[in-house]
Enzyme design. Structure first.
Site, mmCIF file in Angstrom:
data_model
loop_
_atom_site.group_PDB
_atom_site.id
_atom_site.type_symbol
_atom_site.label_atom_id
_atom_site.label_comp_id
_atom_site.label_asym_id
_atom_site.label_seq_id
_atom_site.Cartn_x
_atom_site.Cartn_y
_atom_site.Cartn_z
ATOM 1 N N GLU A 1 8.234 15.938 16.323
ATOM 2 C CA GLU A 1 9.519 15.582 15.109
ATOM 3 C C GLU A 1 8.714 16.713 14.311
ATOM 4 O OE1 GLU A 1 7.661 11.651 12.630
ATOM 5 O OE2 GLU A 1 10.234 12.394 11.821
ATOM 6 N N GLU B 1 8.573 0.708 11.601
ATOM 7 C CA GLU B 1 9.772 2.074 11.028
ATOM 8 C C GLU B 1 9.330 2.994 11.315
ATOM 9 O OE1 GLU B 1 12.923 1.106 10.563
ATOM 10 O OE2 GLU B 1 13.334 -0.575 9.147
ATOM 11 N N LYS C 1 0.795 -1.093 -0.289
ATOM 12 C CA LYS C 1 -0.193 -0.167 -0.214
ATOM 13 C C LYS C 1 0.360 1.293 -0.305
ATOM 14 C CE LYS C 1 -1.549 3.273 1.769
ATOM 15 N NZ LYS C 1 -1.761 4.486 1.640
ATOM 16 N N CYS D 1 12.979 10.131 8.194
ATOM 17 C CA CYS D 1 12.720 10.019 9.377
ATOM 18 C C CYS D 1 13.518 9.801 10.548
ATOM 19 C CB CYS D 1 11.966 8.759 9.285
ATOM 20 S SG CYS D 1 12.776 7.482 8.482
HETATM 21 P P1 NAP Z 1 1.784 8.061 8.107
HETATM 22 O O1 NAP Z 1 0.004 8.805 8.214
HETATM 23 O O2 NAP Z 1 2.289 7.055 9.288
HETATM 24 O O3 NAP Z 1 0.889 6.898 6.704
HETATM 25 C C1 NAP Z 1 2.249 6.118 6.419
HETATM 26 C C2 NAP Z 1 1.440 5.315 6.202
HETATM 27 O O4 NAP Z 1 0.558 4.307 6.167
HETATM 28 C C3 NAP Z 1 0.911 5.977 4.181
HETATM 29 O O5 NAP Z 1 0.520 4.874 3.555
HETATM 30 C C4 NAP Z 1 -0.676 5.840 4.325
HETATM 31 O O6 NAP Z 1 -1.461 6.110 3.662
HETATM 32 C C5 NAP Z 1 -0.522 4.211 5.952
HETATM 33 N N1 NAP Z 1 -1.698 4.417 6.834
HETATM 34 C C6 NAP Z 1 -2.258 5.278 7.793
HETATM 35 N N2 NAP Z 1 -3.770 5.186 7.899
HETATM 36 C C7 NAP Z 1 -3.157 4.113 8.058
HETATM 37 C C8 NAP Z 1 -3.549 3.442 9.669
HETATM 38 N N3 NAP Z 1 -4.683 3.258 10.012
HETATM 39 N N4 NAP Z 1 -3.627 1.543 9.529
HETATM 40 C C9 NAP Z 1 -2.739 1.193 8.176
HETATM 41 N N5 NAP Z 1 -2.172 2.685 7.176
HETATM 42 C C10 NAP Z 1 -2.617 3.663 7.502
HETATM 43 O O7 NAP Z 1 3.018 8.353 7.970
HETATM 44 P P2 NAP Z 1 3.183 9.801 7.231
HETATM 45 O O8 NAP Z 1 3.016 10.926 7.472
HETATM 46 O O9 NAP Z 1 2.513 9.750 5.655
HETATM 47 O O10 NAP Z 1 5.041 9.172 7.087
HETATM 48 C C11 NAP Z 1 5.683 10.511 7.775
HETATM 49 C C12 NAP Z 1 5.717 9.800 8.796
HETATM 50 O O11 NAP Z 1 6.782 8.355 8.474
HETATM 51 C C13 NAP Z 1 7.201 10.111 9.664
HETATM 52 O O12 NAP Z 1 6.289 10.460 11.158
HETATM 53 C C14 NAP Z 1 8.366 9.771 9.190
HETATM 54 O O13 NAP Z 1 9.087 9.644 10.490
HETATM 55 C C15 NAP Z 1 7.697 8.265 9.623
HETATM 56 N N6 NAP Z 1 8.594 7.793 8.531
HETATM 57 C C16 NAP Z 1 9.426 6.264 9.263
HETATM 58 C C17 NAP Z 1 10.274 5.709 8.804
HETATM 59 C C18 NAP Z 1 11.595 5.297 9.011
HETATM 60 O O14 NAP Z 1 12.206 4.039 8.059
HETATM 61 N N7 NAP Z 1 11.442 4.724 10.679
HETATM 62 C C19 NAP Z 1 10.992 6.416 6.843
HETATM 63 C C20 NAP Z 1 9.680 7.281 6.296
HETATM 64 C C21 NAP Z 1 9.277 7.884 7.009
HETATM 65 P P3 NAP Z 1 -1.472 7.631 3.164
HETATM 66 O O15 NAP Z 1 -0.760 8.243 2.905
HETATM 67 O O16 NAP Z 1 -3.174 6.965 2.254
HETATM 68 O O17 NAP Z 1 -2.637 8.431 4.501
#
Ligand code: NAP
Ligand code: MG
Length: 490
Positions: free
Chosen positions: A396, A264, A190, A298
């Site tokens: 963050e 992650e 996804k 991240c």
């Molecule tokens: P996010 O809202 O958690 O979204 C990540 C993914 O999860 C997206 O595909 C999102 O879909 C999906 N998602 C959202 N709600 C969900 C749910 N309830 N159940 C399952 N999947 C769901 O994060 P983001 O704002 O897109 O990304 C930024 C965050 O990712 C930051 O906090 C960053 O630190 C973290 N990050 C961590 C790493 C690492 O390796 N540790 C790497 C990259 C990013 P949608 O896009 O359609 O909402």
């Protein structure tokens, strides 16, 4: 957009260097299930836009539970043959995908920059080469798994649900798909809602290399689609990269299920600069740590700790370097800082910057020229006068915003660096090798870079601790997360 640098009183500027390659973007994309692009059951779609212009790029199918179910059925049906295929044959598919990624690298890099806003220099020189590297690397492991885990009989887990964010869309897809396939699993991926295009073009490469239908399925959509992936009872593993908030939610949702999980999540990583460091090199590392990919990283080094006796010199050098960063068109090869991925993310960054000022921190922005009227932009900036309790030192930001603090002793640096719920990455800058080892061992972080920052390699495990999640991706550790091991200790 960036003021012309002045050298010896002579003002000069780079001529624009626009990227001329234009990828073929379809007006609409279906879901990739069982080797074909198909309509979603409910017939719904959403648009993906270019964050640098605000213009629509394409309409994307919005998958729901019924689509996830179709994808899981296809993945399960493909799983038997795929897992029984001779490992050297599986390796050949991965190898072919890697080669096709290299062949299509320029188009895919442009597509990544158009859909997500990152500078072409980064998608061309970092995302694409690393994505190909992950497939090459895991092609090498496919027939050596029993050597990787000596004495065990490694077996695939089955259908893996993989959910990825928008900051490294193609690279995250490669990080997740390559090890899963090398280990004989099948996948339902996804992608993030704002950046689905490169994953869908990767699906076209899967068709070209004749990857057996159902081995990888891609279901686009929003958070609810991700939730449907997590909740599907046919999943044997969930691999999630994204925010700590959603990661926690997934952990709760899976608490009573016999399922493998890796998370992650977010970070607030410290970059520690000692007075004995090579200052110019450290300034470059700090720049790379926080302003790479607009700070949408991240493991961004978003908290900088500088030894107090050099802070004035360091901040002056950093300010001078920051003044040379060029904010603007992601498709110009001179651009250092592209567009912020979405209007929601931009508002979040802006409100945290405002809060930083309200709480008394001092904002430094050196470039005050106008930004384009259309699109999502944020200048690189840093704050001084920051205390550990300030919001910008704790939360963050996921944008090009650095919080600078100081320390007097190594013990204080370690204590302050570890004073966060997160534990993804850290950086240490010093010319003393013994100090590096001593400090790195005491930092609570999954990755510690020494005299460098934001370096990645498929052979090197990446992942966090504390609120940054658990599990590793890359290297032998990353393979472990996609295998059942029987008959030995590993
Ligand atoms: P996010 O809202 O958690 O979204 C990540 C993914 O999860 C997206 O595909 C999102 O879909 C999906 N998602 C959202 N709600 C969900 C749910 N309830 N159940 C399952 N999947 C769901 O994060 P983001 O704002 O897109 O990304 C930024 C965050 O990712 C930051 O906090 C960053 O630190 C973290 N990050 C961590 C790493 C690492 O390796 N540790 C790497 C990259 C990013 P949608 O896009 O359609 O909402
Ligand atoms: Mg987009």
């Amino acid at each position: 957009m960036t003021s012309a640098p002045s050298i010896d009183g002579f003002n000069w500027d780079y001529a624009p260097a626009p990227e001329r390659t234009r990828p073929d973007i379809a007006s609409e994309y279906g879901l990739f299930i069982d080797g074909e692009f198909v309509e979603p059951v409910a017939g719904k779609s959403f648009k993906t836009v270019n964050p640098a212009t605000g213009r629509k790029l394409a309409m994307i199918a919005q998958g729901d539970e019924a689509d996830v179910d179709r994808a899981v059925k296809a993945a399960r049906a493909a799983g038997g043959r795929w897992s029984r295929l001779k490992p050297t044959e599986r390796a050949k598919y991965l190898f072919r995908i890697a080669r096709r990624l290299q062949e299509c690298a320029r188009e895919l890099a442009v597509l990544e920059s158009m859909d997500g806003g990152k500078p072409i220099r980064e998608s061309r020189d970092i995302d694409l080469p690393l994505a190909a590297q992950h497939f090459f690397y895991h092609a090498g492991w496919a027939d050596k798994l029993h050597w990787a885990f000596a004495g065990c009989q490694p077996k695939p887990l089955g259908v893996c649900g993989q959910i990825i964010p928008w900051n490294f869309p193609l690279l995250m897809a490669a990080w997740k798909i390559a090890p899963a396939l090398a280990c004989g699993n099948t996948v339902v991926l996804k992608p993030a809602e704002t950046t689905p295009l490169t994953a869908l073009h990767l699906a076209k490469l899967f068709q070209e290399v004749e990857l057996p239908p159902g081995v990888v399925n891609i279901v686009t959509g929003a958070g609810e689609t991700g939730a449907a992936v997590v909740e599907h009872p046919g999943m044997k593993k969930i691999a999630f990269t994204g925010s700590t908030q959603v990661g926690r939610h997934i952990m709760h949702a899976l608490a009573d299920r016999d399922i493998s999980l890796t998370l992650e999540l977010g970070g607030k990583s410290p970059n520690i600069v000692f007075a004995d460091a090579a200052i110019d090199q450290a300034v470059e590392g700090v720049v790379q740590g926080i302003w790479f990919n607009q700070g949408h990283v991240c493991c961004a080094g978003s908290r900088l700790f500088v030894e107090e006796c050099i802070v004035d010199e360091f901040v002056a050098a950093l300010r001078e370097r920051m003044a040379k960063l060029r904010v603007g068109d992601p498709l110009d090869k001179n651009t250092d800082i592209g567009a912020i991925n979405s209007t929601e993310q931009l508002s979040r960054i802006q409100s945290l910057v405002e809060q930083g000022q309200q709480e008394g921190c001092i904002l430094h922005e050196v470039n005050d020229e106008a930004l384009p009227r259309r699109g999502n932009w944020h200048r690189p900036c840093f704050f001084t006068g920051v205390e550990a309790a300030h919001t910008i030192a704790r939360e963050e930001i996921f944008g090009p915003v650095l919080a600078i603090m100081t320390f007097r002793t190594p013990e204080e640096a370690i204590r302050r660096a570890n004073s966060t719920p997160y534990g993804l990455a850290a950086g240490v800058w010093t010319d003393k090798g013994s100090k590096v080892f001593n400090i790195a061992a005491q930092l609570e972080a999954g990755v510690v870079w020494c005299n460098t920052y934001n370096r990645f390699d498929a052979a090197s495990p990446f992942g966090g601790c504390k609120a940054s999640g658990f599990g590793r991706e890359g290297g032998r550790h990353g393979l472990r997360a996609y295998l059942k091991l029987a008959g030995g200790v590993a």
